[in-house]
Design an enzyme around this catalytic site. Structure first.
Site, PDB file in Angstrom:
ATOM      1  N   GLN A   1       0.848  -1.203   0.000  1.00  0.00           N
ATOM      2  CA  GLN A   1       0.000   0.000   0.000  1.00  0.00           C
ATOM      3  C   GLN A   1       0.874   1.239   0.000  1.00  0.00           C
ATOM      4  O   GLN A   1       1.757   1.385   0.843  1.00  0.00           O
ATOM      5  CB  GLN A   1      -0.902  -0.006   1.229  1.00  0.00           C
ATOM      6  CG  GLN A   1      -1.840   1.188   1.312  1.00  0.00           C
ATOM      7  CD  GLN A   1      -2.759   1.076   2.512  1.00  0.00           C
ATOM      8  OE1 GLN A   1      -3.691   0.292   2.534  1.00  0.00           O
ATOM      9  NE2 GLN A   1      -2.480   1.869   3.525  1.00  0.00           N
TER      10      GLN A   1
ATOM     11  N   GLU B   1     -13.976  -4.454   5.908  1.00  0.00           N
ATOM     12  CA  GLU B   1     -13.752  -5.433   6.953  1.00  0.00           C
ATOM     13  C   GLU B   1     -14.818  -6.508   6.879  1.00  0.00           C
ATOM     14  O   GLU B   1     -15.964  -6.240   6.552  1.00  0.00           O
ATOM     15  CB  GLU B   1     -13.804  -4.774   8.330  1.00  0.00           C
ATOM     16  CG  GLU B   1     -12.723  -3.731   8.551  1.00  0.00           C
ATOM     17  CD  GLU B   1     -12.830  -3.075   9.911  1.00  0.00           C
ATOM     18  OE1 GLU B   1     -13.739  -3.450  10.676  1.00  0.00           O
ATOM     19  OE2 GLU B   1     -12.003  -2.205  10.202  1.00  0.00           O
TER      20      GLU B   1
ATOM     21  N   SER C   1       0.684   6.622   2.657  1.00  0.00           N
ATOM     22  CA  SER C   1       1.290   7.620   3.539  1.00  0.00           C
ATOM     23  C   SER C   1       2.519   8.267   2.918  1.00  0.00           C
ATOM     24  O   SER C   1       3.248   7.650   2.142  1.00  0.00           O
ATOM     25  CB  SER C   1       1.682   6.961   4.867  1.00  0.00           C
ATOM     26  OG  SER C   1       0.545   6.535   5.571  1.00  0.00           O
TER      27      SER C   1
ATOM     28  N   SER D   1       4.810  -1.357   4.246  1.00  0.00           N
ATOM     29  CA  SER D   1       5.196  -2.741   4.502  1.00  0.00           C
ATOM     30  C   SER D   1       5.051  -3.554   3.223  1.00  0.00           C
ATOM     31  O   SER D   1       4.173  -3.292   2.402  1.00  0.00           O
ATOM     32  CB  SER D   1       4.331  -3.348   5.614  1.00  0.00           C
ATOM     33  OG  SER D   1       2.967  -3.305   5.272  1.00  0.00           O
TER      34      SER D   1
END
Length: 690
Positions: A439, A557, A442, A474
């Site tokens: 991802q 989710e 940020s 990550s």
């Protein structure tokens, strides 16, 4: 959210509150300051509404309901601050298996003062009967005339308390019950009352913060007040979840009931006091006046905690229970809603379980069992009940799903906003493990404030050219593709000028550099983009429509039930208890157990609301905030309990050290705790923006 999840319980609670307010419950308390007889009618009033006998058998005039039904009523009565001996009378009816007593309670002819020890008998002096301990865990029920009642200090003006001394022979032939410590029904229903107190205090503080102005603004817009209200929400939801589970667990075996009651006793009474104090803080000067009702709730909360005993002792008792191996099971009653899915799910799960380990992932993808909440053909389009049934049957068949990691966020976004070609290209390979994702959201100047990102995406022939830097990524060092946000319109408002791209991580111009964290490892990366070309067919959704898709990515989710394990650090702390000779350790471990269990309960309640077809409540948002505190604090506790062993390099000391350091990121990743409290204050509590 209140204790009751079902529509029936919500209606019951609302009717009790409306009734209590119509009868002037708080006005009666204020009148009693000058007129001692003002509270006298409140012995019989609840019985006239059938409130004292909800859980008593129908054969004695009761409602034949469950303890959870009674807890819903007691919580609502606590919210309305129903005065008099309502709580002790209800509890006594449950403790004494005496038909005459129960019939009298149901008819409103009998009220009971209840004591855990003879010095503090709740309701004594205003009741027809008294329940008094006589030693060896035995309690007897006597008529009030058979005892000497010595009035105590009324910390809580809504309910009397007194020392009771039995006359000679008063206990002879009297109904009895036996209990070591605080009896279970009292813990459960007192916890429910604590939940009602906490909820009133939260509601009152929030409503005041929405209208009170200082320095030209509503005080709820100030971050300090917003955070205080959000913290009240965290505690209030925790109290409610623990009280709810204690009432639910009574239907389970004795060990499960004792564990749940231990959690409630550890969490609820301290929690109610904490929220009541915070309410007065938010109210400011007006909260410190006698005219405002806030001090009455604080008084009720502090008196209730004093009556139920040292919460530290309850925590130590919970730790002792957990040390025997008892854990709260995560079983769920579907009420028959699972029947339509059960047989097919079991057959398919057993078939997958019989396959070789190497073939299971593809089979899970083919059947939709890997991601049942995704739409077909990649999932089952399953609702909450079907999802949970599939989970259960896979677990029973010994099949463990592979972790999609970032793919669990990326693929749903492509399913929602992508083209058919993008779905075919990316989704199934994600399920089968052929594609690994990272991802790229940020940036150094855009963490929690993601809309401030600066990475540029400029139009070029056949696609886009990306320039900028991403950080905290990550898996970037081994990912095949990354989902990336970039600014495609520098003139638009921050949220409006962002687009969503899929980036091939092998593209020319991408430089992935590892970032070493405080653990000593390099799990994150910073990624630099230098004229990286992204073709048009890797733009997901519309140009400048990336923010909506980013929200989808972060919010996707699935419904799941929490397991019985309390977390590595808490489990280690429990194991260490047997080795320690520390008087403070049992209480500390018990409090860690209680908080970890509350996190699981919040998740369970959110799941049950989904099953019931209700909209999301506050539980899931609060669970993250409480969960972060639980995991960080329990990791620190494990290190504390290990003591000098932390310097030995033993396997468990190394694991504890790693958890302590690694868990520091939990209050930062995915939005800092402080930002999430702002969000909770604004979106859940409706406080104004700053």
């Amino acid at each position: 959210m209140p204790i009751g999840i079902s529509d029936e319980h919500a209606e019951l609670a609302a009717s009790v509150r409306k009734w209590a307010e119509s009868q002037g419950s708080i006005a009666a308390t204020r009148a009693a300051e000058t007129d001692p007889e003002a509270l006298a009618p409140w012995g019989a009033l609840p019985a006239e509404m059938g409130l004292t006998a909800i859980a008593l058998p129908e054969s004695v005039g009761g409602g034949g309901g469950t303890l959870l039904d009674q807890a819903v009523v007691v919580e609502a009565a606590g919210y309305a601050l129903v005065p008099g001996p309502f709580l002790p009378t209800v509890v006594a009816g449950l403790l004494y298996d005496d038909a005459e007593l129960r019939a009298g309670i149901a008819a409103g002819e009998v009220t009971v003062g209840l004591g855990i020890d003879g010095r503090a008998v709740l309701g004594a002096g205003t009741t027809t009967h008294l329940s008094v301990p006589v030693g060896d865990g035995r309690h007897v029920l006597v008529h009030a005339d058979a005892a000497e009642v010595r009035p105590g200090e009324a910390i809580d003006p809504t309910r009397t308390v007194a020392e009771v001394v039995l006359g000679a022979g008063a206990a002879s032939g009297a109904p009895t019950y036996e209990a070591s410590g605080v009896p279970l029904p009292l813990v459960v229903l007192a916890a429910a009352e604590a939940s009602g107190i906490a909820r009133w205090c939260l509601d009152t503080a929030v409503e005041y913060a929405k209208v009170r102005e200082q320095f030209g603004k509503k005080i709820g817009a100030f971050q300090a007040v917003k955070h205080l209200c959000a913290e009240m929400l965290e505690v209030s939801e925790s109290v409610t979840a623990a009280a709810w589970d204690a009432a639910e667990a009574v239907e389970s075996d004795a060990d499960q009931a004792a564990f749940a009651a231990g959690v409630a006793a550890t969490i609820c009474f301290d929690g109610a006091v904490e929220v009541a104090k915070a309410c007065i803080q938010v109210l400011g000067g007006i909260g410190f006046t006698y005219e405002h009702d806030a001090h009455l709730y604080l008084r009720r909360a502090i008196a209730l905690r004093a009556a139920l005993g040292d919460t530290g002792a309850h925590a130590a008792g919970l730790a002792a229970t957990a040390a025997t191996g008892v854990r709260r099971s995560g079983e769920i009653d579907f009420g028959g809603l699972d029947a339509q899915f059960r047989d097919e799910a079991r057959t398919e799960a057993q078939r997958i379980g019989a396959l070789a380990e190497s073939d299971r992932r593809a089979a899970l993808a083919d059947t939709g069992f890997l991601t049942p909440h995704w739409p077909a053909p990649f999932g089952l389009g399953a609702g909450p009940v079907q999802q949970l049934v599939v989970d259960q049957e896979l677990q029973n068949a010994g099949v463990e799903r592979p972790d999609l990691v970032i793919g669990a966020w990326a693929a749903p976004t492509i399913l929602e906003g992508g083209t058919d070609e993008q779905r075919d290209r990316f989704v199934r390979p994600t399920l089968t493990g052929e594609i690994v994702w990272c991802q790229l959201f940020s940036e150094p100047g855009a963490g929690s404030d993601l809309a401030s990102l600066r990475m540029k995406a400029e139009r070029t022939e056949g696609g886009w050219v990306l320039n900028g830097q991403k950080v905290w990524n990550s898996m970037a060092e081994r990912a095949d593709f990354g989902v990336c946000l970039a600014r495609t319109d520098a003139e638009a408002k921050p949220h409006a000028g962002i687009s969503y791209f899929v980036v091939d991580m092998k593209s020319e111009g991408i430089d992935v550099r590892p970032l070493r964290e405080l653990t000593g490892e390099a799990l994150f990366n910073e990624v630099f983009f230098d004229n990286v070309f992204v073709p048009d067919d890797c733009l997901v959704g519309e140009v400048n429509g990336g923010w909506r898709l980013a929200v989808t990515t972060l919010a996707n989710e699935r419904v799941a039930m929490a397991g019985s394990k309390l977390g590595d650090s808490v489990e280690l702390a429990i194991d260490l208890l047997a080795e320690l000779d520390s008087p403070s350790a049992p209480e500390k471990v018990g409090r860690a157990i209680a908080l970890a269990q509350v996190v699981k309960l919040l998740a369970t309640r959110a799941t049950l609301r989904s099953i019931a077809g209700q909209g999301p409540g506050a539980e899931s948002s609060v669970a993250k905030l409480v969960g972060v505190r639980s995991r960080q604090d329990s990791a620190e506790l494990a290190m504390e309990l290990l003591g000098a062993e932390m310097f030995t390099g033993s396997e468990r000391s190394l694991a504890a050290n790693d958890l302590f350091l690694r868990n520091r990121c939990l209050s930062i990743a995915g939005g800092t705790t402080q930002i999430l409290r702002n969000v909770a204050g604004e979106r859940l509590l409706g406080l104004p923006r700053g």
